[in-house]
Design an enzyme around this catalytic site. Structure first.
Site, PDB file in Angstrom:
ATOM      1  N   GLY A  13      19.158 -46.482   6.678  1.00  0.00           N
ATOM      2  CA  GLY A  13      19.164 -47.461   8.072  1.00  0.00           C
ATOM      3  C   GLY A  13      18.193 -46.568   8.876  1.00  0.00           C
ATOM      4  CB  CYS A  14      15.714 -46.944  10.408  1.00  0.00           C
ATOM      5  SG  CYS A  14      15.413 -46.231   8.910  1.00  0.00           S
ATOM      6  CB  ALA A  15      16.113 -46.744  15.525  1.00  0.00           C
TER       7      ALA A  15
END
Lengths: 373, 141, 418, 491
Positions: A13-15
């Protein structure tokens, strides 16, 4: 024991965030760091990185290779390979500053290089293809060496840590770029490896991505047929190669490319040509949740999966275009944008330099696919 | 409403007759009970003719000759259009038997009355239709 | 619209149904001359046999009449004033009508011979007759039935069931002369005798004395009860008085209309076309009465649109478990026929070329429905098919062309069914 | 011939308490197992029973049960009762043992050793009730440089009805499947027996077969189709031809096959105009020309040892669709020894062929369709994840129509109206009900597939195709995992 990127498929998951000045005016890395730092909780300290375009105007005609080495031997091996195939104008360590929260950094060098004429002649490849293959060779065959970026007048700065710390480590405030993208990572089964951090790049391409692509194996096995080797086993790599295949090799325009990777539903496609594209490149449909920012020297494009399972917000202020995972990340650097919106699934946000029409300014469209009269 | 029999799909297995008998006279479809304890009297008959087998069943005709010819007013039509026998009134003159063009109404000799399809009007889907293994019987409007 | 129906039997009920199929509002008045309500005459024999079980002889229930908005008036008509469109009742009441149906039916024929008025000489036609008989019968007494028609046979059955010694006397050569052929009559005769009903044919009643009936042949029979069942004659006096066209029965056109456009007639009182022979005759049959009534009703209520094609003779009777069904007529004296017989079952069919014109079925009612319909609809079926059918007369063996015709008429689409 | 020493295979048990002498079993058994004589005496001839269950299913009082004949031989792991009985049968008849349907042996079933993935927290599963779920797939040559010209078959569900010839199965099977295919947005296959005139309207939904016997092949047959399939081999009997006994060649069959009625219909083992791969290329080209390049040409081969090389050759010979039929694939009649001992599992063949075609870079020139023993929607999912574009089902479809797998198709006495041409037996399969059941089956599978795909976080079938990461092998050796190209559970 945990395996690194390249040894195992790693979902994360990430920004993500991206800023472009459409007039090509450079600005320092502070803004993008503020932006990504605001989404601190979307990362877990196992990866952060940036891509910057327009940072090497003095070496614009050279491939700027950012290469990470595990040790001196790797650098020697790699440089031997490079000097055999490229004319190198300049090679130097990438300047960094010590940062308490950034550890185990590899040896990081940059090379401004051009393929040797005789090598191009011998292999009968154009210089892009030659360089791309060289990058893949280094990543796959030279132990301890990893090419972090390889495009003209651009660079990737990435490592293990929170993105704001990585930015500080790489002294990004010293660079002037007209286009920045950033990535904060939340991987779920890697110890963290510098090469595995994002952005992922190939030549001028850089991709930051948030999500996990369920179609990964279908995509990578499709790409395999087109001679891409997905050594990193990350979604971002697959996305990058998909763009490279569709836009550089097959020469589709942006709209067509998007209609493949975030294909509309069959029931919504009226255009026979788009139907045909989906039939042929169904294997490249990126399925599952994602939001990505793809950048080249010409600009950026941000797009969601077709049913918008991941967040993506865009904003405009004057000549600036912002995209980010969260609205707050934009507001922190631009409190009063002219316009701010949340694009729909599969609906791209395109920010190109004012004088460019395509992400890649290349030869005419691919005409091997018949167009309707 | 009526049951239409499709010769082309009729197997001649006879389950329609069996379930028809079991559905009436208070046996509620209990085949075993009516055959072991009761006197199975099915209404509709399976015919075996040149063209194949089919269930000879009531068409519940609009101008039903059986109603018009019934001397006692025992054959009646209910509000759903179902033609049935009122056993309080049937005297077994067989006028209806003589008048039914389908040969459907049949004598119930031991009771001196007649038998005819009532579309299982007390129990829902006619038993023959519900139990035909091949869809050869269909209820139509 | 105001409808008045003289007579309250089967044709009247048919007419009510016919009128109501078109006109839901108009008033309907039935003049019930018998003053016993709407009941079914054929049921009287069952009433006599089992008075407790068959107390209710109503052909249609009171609710039914109510539902159809029918007003039943007790009283009989004595005069029809055609010019004023009025009916005068026995008590002087005057009922006006827009459309009138004469369904006065018939009455038993009573010969003019000596002793016929004796109290133990009865007819067998109405509830009143049954009540009268019931009041005088005693188990073990001798009952004589004069006439072996339908009424005579049913009277014989019920009296036998009440425990009397019953003899049926027929003046023709065999019993049920209008229904049976000599061959079948022979068989039925045997069955009747087995069931305890004695029969005597070729005897004509000449006089009735105390406890004794005398016949033309000189035969003398002891008798306690004598029932006259020598046929009926239609009630045509009212129509004659009103100046309507009358022959043996009232004459009507194919719309059941009499010579007065506002007056229709139906039932046992009219002459009807026998569609087998093509002749006009009195066909006093319950199913025909209902149909005539119905069609008259439709034509009275609407435009004259429903033509009556005529009827065929058909009878079904059960006497002490012996079922006799017959339909049709013989167009010629010499008509080809086929016979099948097994145990107590008997079937005789008469063929006019490729057309079935008459059948007689004894103890074989199952196949009679299609046979009746084959005659009535004049369905052409080849002789060889009949010959095949007669080898084993079951529904399964019934000529396929007949079933195909029915199927074709139904014409359903499988996919459109449930 | 002397007394037959073989005892019956099955025993019919009648519960006398429950039997009502209604005679339904008597009327329904085409093998005359049940008899009701005039005295009301019911008797059974066990030796004629094939365990088709028709009588038991239709018995209104559930008075009938059929069990394996309980007469035991002395226990012997090598000389099993089946092997002893086979010898009795051959000693009696002197003939080749025949059997119907596919390989029933206990060989490892790879479908049962593969498990499917589901999304958990790192990515969301998709709810097919609320989100669109695309099952559409296209079959044909998708080579990106020529797709514009190449015909495609559009399938609304990645399932088709596999080849079963009219003659081997009844006209009502064809009607049922043709109607079902049309309603489901997919295709049915005529098999090698031509197209019955009643089904001309359904030709456009049919893949018509051209097999070694060339039965019923004529220009209109080819024209009135969705695609043409050349049958080289059949999973149940690789390497051998077919034989429809003359008694099944009724007037209708003779009409559709264009052969004399009541004569044996023999499909030669090879196509006598294909003695090598280039001959196949010529036949493919011929059929393409004959159909004016408007229809995809499929080639069906049996899964055998060197299937990868065969597949590569077939694709390079121009097949738009490659059909691989595994050894579980059914048949109306096959020599039992061939059926039970020749061929390989389709799962292995598929994995190998998909990888091989990708390695050669020609995977996009053809669509891969597999058949042979697909039993449920999970098998379909696994096949697609291994690399198939679509799946053919036949046995499953027949079971949906009522088949009870008695494996006596070759007798022509199918009590369920399936593998027969006798009119009185054929009518036992009402195509209206048959199509409804086939539609129900596939609709149910479609729902299940959507759920499984949603669980995987995938909303288009093309994202599952070749997505072997969605599979893990269980109880497989490292070598088998490698051949299937999947990881082991927990990896």
């Amino acid at each position: 024991m945990l395996l690194n990127e390249g040894q195992v498929r790693i979902p994360s998951g990430c920004a993500i965030a991206g800023i472009i000045n459409r007039q090509g005016q450079g600005f320092g890395g502070g803004k993008i760091i503020d932006c990504i730092a605001n989404m601190h909780q979307r990362s877990n300290g196992l990866g952060g990185g940036f891509a910057a375009y327009g940072i090497y105007p003095g070496f614009a005609e050279y491939y700027a290779l950012h290469i990470y080495f595990d040790c001196k031997e790797s650098r020697n091996d790699c440089e031997r390979y490079l000097t055999k195939n490229f004319n190198i104008r300049l090679q130097e360590p990438v300047p960094v500053r010590k940062q308490a929260r950034v550890n185990n950094a590899p040896i990081i060098w940059r090379y401004f290089a051009q393929p040797k004429e005789e090598c191009l002649a011998y292999t009968q490849l154009d210089e892009h293809e030659f360089t791309a293959r060289a990058v893949m060779h280094i990543n796959a065959a030279i132990p301890g060496a990893f090419v972090a970026s390889s495009g003209h007048n651009m660079g990737a700065f990435k490592g293990v840590g929170y993105p704001e710390d990585i930015g500080e480590f790489f002294r990004l405030e010293d660079y002037q770029a007209y286009l920045w993208t950033a990535h904060g990572r939340f991987p779920t089964n890697t110890p963290g490896w510098w090469g595995g951090a994002h952005p992922f790049t190939l030549l001028e391409w850089s991709v930051v991505h948030n999500g996990e692509i369920s179609s990964y194996d279908a995509n990578q096995r499709f790409l395999q047929m087109h001679e891409y080797r997905c050594t990193l086993q990350t979604d971002t790599e697959v996305i990058t190669y998909s763009f490279d295949l569709l836009m550089r090799k097959e020469r589709f325009n942006l709209a067509e490319t998007i209609s493949v990777i975030a294909a509309p539903f069959w029931s919504d496609i009226n255009d026979e040509r788009i139907k045909r594209l989906r039939r042929i490149y169904g294997g490249l449909l990126l399925n599952g949740p994602f939001s990505i920012i793809v950048a080249t020297g010409n600009g950026l494009i941000a797009v969601n999966d077709r049913i918008k399972l991941r967040p993506l917000v865009a904003a405009r202020k004057g000549e600036f275009l912002y995209v980010a995972s969260e609205e707050s990340a934009i507001r922190v650097v631009e409190a009063h944008p002219d316009e701010i919106w949340s694009p729909g699934g599969g609906e791209p946000v395109i920010g190109l330099l004012a004088d460019r029409e395509n992400l890649l300014d290349l030869a005419p469209h691919n005409d091997s696919i018949a167009r309707p009269a | 409403m009526k049951v239409v029999a499709w010769t082309e799909y009729c197997l001649g297995c006879g389950l329609c007759e069996i379930y028809c008998a079991a559905q009436h006279d208070g046996y509620n479809g209990n085949v075993l009970k009516i055959f072991k304890k009761g006197r199975p009297m099915h209404r509709s008959r399976l015919l075996k003719a040149e063209q194949g087998t089919w269930l000879n069943t009531c068409m519940h005709c609009t101008h039903a000759p059986c109603i018009n010819g019934c001397i006692s007013g025992a054959i009646k039509r209910d509000p759903n259009g179902i033609v049935y026998v009122d056993y309080e009134r049937c005297v077994g003159c067989y006028s209806c038997v003589m008048l039914c063009p389908h040969g459907h109404v049949r004598p119930w000799s031991e009771r001196h009355q007649v038998l005819k399809c009532d579309l299982c009007r007390d129990t829902g889907l006619p038993s023959c239709v519900a139990n035909c293994p091949n869809g050869a019987l269909q209820l139509v409007d | 619209m105001r409808y008045v129906i003289i007579g309250g039997c089967i044709a009247a009920m048919g007419a009510v149904e016919g009128i109501r199929s078109i006109d839901k509002k108009g008033s309907i008045t039935i003049l019930d001359g018998e003053q016993r309500g709407v009941y079914s005459r054929p049921l009287i024999s069952y009433y006599l046999a089992q008075p407790d079980r068959f107390k209710n002889l109503a052909y249609r229930s009171a609710e039914y009449l109510d539902h159809h908005g029918v007003d039943v008036m007790k009283g009989w008509a004595v005069q029809i004033d055609r010019s004023r469109r009025e009916v005068v009742l026995h008590d002087g009441q005057i009922i006006s009508y827009d459309r009138l149906l004469i369904a006065t039916g018939a009455a038993p024929f009573i010969p003019d011979i000596s002793g016929i008025k004796a109290p133990w000489v009865k007819t067998f036609y109405t509830i009143a007759d049954v009540e009268a008989l019931d009041s005088i019968l005693t188990k073990g007494h001798n009952a004589l039935i004069i006439g072996s028609g339908l009424i005579g046979m049913k009277a014989a059955e019920s009296l036998r069931q009440r425990g009397l010694n019953v003899s049926v006397i027929e003046k023709e050569r065999h019993i049920l002369p209008r229904i049976l052929s000599p061959e079948s009559a022979n068989m039925v005769n045997c069955l009747l005798n087995e069931a305890g009903i004695k029969t005597q044919c070729g005897e004509e009643l000449t006089a009735v004395n105390e406890n004794q009936a005398n016949f033309a042949s000189g035969l003398c029979l002891p008798v306690d009860i004598l029932v006259l069942a020598m046929g009926t004659k239609p009630h045509i006096e009212l129509a004659m008085d009103a100046g309507l066209k009358v022959n043996q029965g009232i004459m009507v056109d194919e719309y059941l209309q009499t010579s007065d456009e506002n007056i229709y007639a139906a039932g046992d009182v009219i002459e009807t076309r026998n569609i087998i022979t093509g002749t006009s005759e009195i066909m006093a049959l319950l199913p025909l009465a209902h149909r005539e009534g119905y069609l008259a009703g439709v034509n009275m209520a609407g435009s004259k649109s429903c033509a009556y094609e005529g009827g065929i003779f058909m009878n079904s009777l059960n006497i002490l478990g012996i079922s006799i069904c017959s339909a049709g007529s013989l167009p010629r004296a010499e008509t080809e026929f086929l016979v099948w017989q097994e145990d107590h079952k008997y079937l005789q069919i008469f063929l006019d070329g490729d057309f079935l014109c008459k059948y007689i079925a004894v103890n074989l009612p199952e196949v009679t429905g299609p046979l009746t319909n084959t005659i009535a609809d004049k369905i052409r079926i080849e002789k060889r098919l009949w010959q095949h059918f007669m080898t084993s007369p079951t529904l399964s063996a019934f000529p396929d062309v007949y079933w195909q015709k029915l199927r074709k008429e139904a014409n359903y689409d499988y996919n459109k069914c449930s | 011939m002397a007394h037959n020493i073989m005892m019956p295979a099955f025993k019919v048990q009648r519960d006398e308490e429950r039997c009502i002498r209604c005679g339904v079993c008597v009327r329904q058994c085409a093998n005359n197992v049940h008899n009701l004589d005039e005295d009301g005496w019911m008797w059974v001839q066990d030796d004629k029973c094939v365990a088709c269950h028709r009588c038991a299913v239709l018995c209104p009082t559930r008075a009938l049960n059929i069990i394996e004949y309980p007469l035991d031989f002395r226990g012997n792991q090598h000389w099993t009762p089946a092997s002893i009985r086979e010898i009795y049968a051959q000693a009696q008849s002197g003939g080749v043992l025949l059997s119907g349907m596919g390989n029933p042996r206990t060989y490892k079933n790879y479908f049962d050793h593969l498990l499917i993935n589901a999304s958990q927290v790192t990515n969301p599963s998709i709810d097919p009730l609320r989100e669109p779920m695309e099952m559409t797939t296209y079959l044909g040559n998708k080579n990106h440089h020529s797709c514009g010209e190449k015909p495609q078959l559009k399938l609304d569900i990645p399932l088709m009805f596999s080849a079963m010839s009219f003659g081997s199965v009844s006209i009502n099977v064809h009607k049922s499947l043709a109607v079902a295919a049309k309603s489901l947005g997919t295709f049915w296959n005529t098999g090698e027996g031509g197209l019955h005139p009643d089904l001309l309207d359904f030709g456009r939904g049919a893949i018509v077969q051209v097999a070694s016997g060339r039965f019923g092949v004529h220009p209109d047959y080819l024209d009135n189709s969705a695609a043409v399939e050349i049958k080289i081999g059949q999973g149940a009997k690789p390497g051998i031809g077919g034989h429809l006994p003359g008694e099944k060649v009724s007037q209708d069959v003779s009409l559709a096959r264009m052969i004399p009625a009541w004569s044996d219909a023999i499909s030669p083992a090879p196509h006598h105009d294909i003695y090598s791969i280039e001959d196949l290329a010529q036949l493919i080209e011929t059929l393409k020309v004959a159909t004016r390049f408007e229809k995809p040409i499929a080639v069906k081969v049996a899964a055998v040892h060197n299937i990868t090389a065969i597949a590569s050759g077939v694709v390079r010979a121009g097949a738009d669709i490659l059909v691989i039929d595994g050894f579980r694939g059914g048949t109306g009649a096959a020599p039992m020894r061939i059926r039970d001992n020749v061929g390989i599992p389709v799962e292995m063949a598929l994995a190998q062929v998909d990888s091989r075609l990708r390695d050669e870079g020609i995977r996009s020139q053809t669509s891969l369709v597999i058949s042979g023993g697909i039993r449920n929607s999970a098998d379909v999912m696994k096949a697609i994840a291994l690399g198939a574009d679509a799946v053919y089902i036949a046995t499953a479809a027949l079971i949906a129509l009522g088949c009870h797998m008695c494996q006596m198709c070759f007798t022509g006495l199918c009590n369920w109206g399936i593998a027969t041409t006798r009119p009185d037996l054929t009518k036992r399969l009402n195509p209206h009900l048959g199509s409804e059941r086939a539609i129900n089956l596939l609709a149910a599978w479609k729902h299940e597939m959507m759920e499984m795909m949603g669980g995987m976080g995938i909303n288009a079938i093309e994202s599952l195709r070749g997505n072997r990461l969605m599979l893990r092998g269980i109880g497989l050796s490292k070598e088998e995992l490698g051949l299937l190209g999947v990881k082991g559970v927990g990896e």
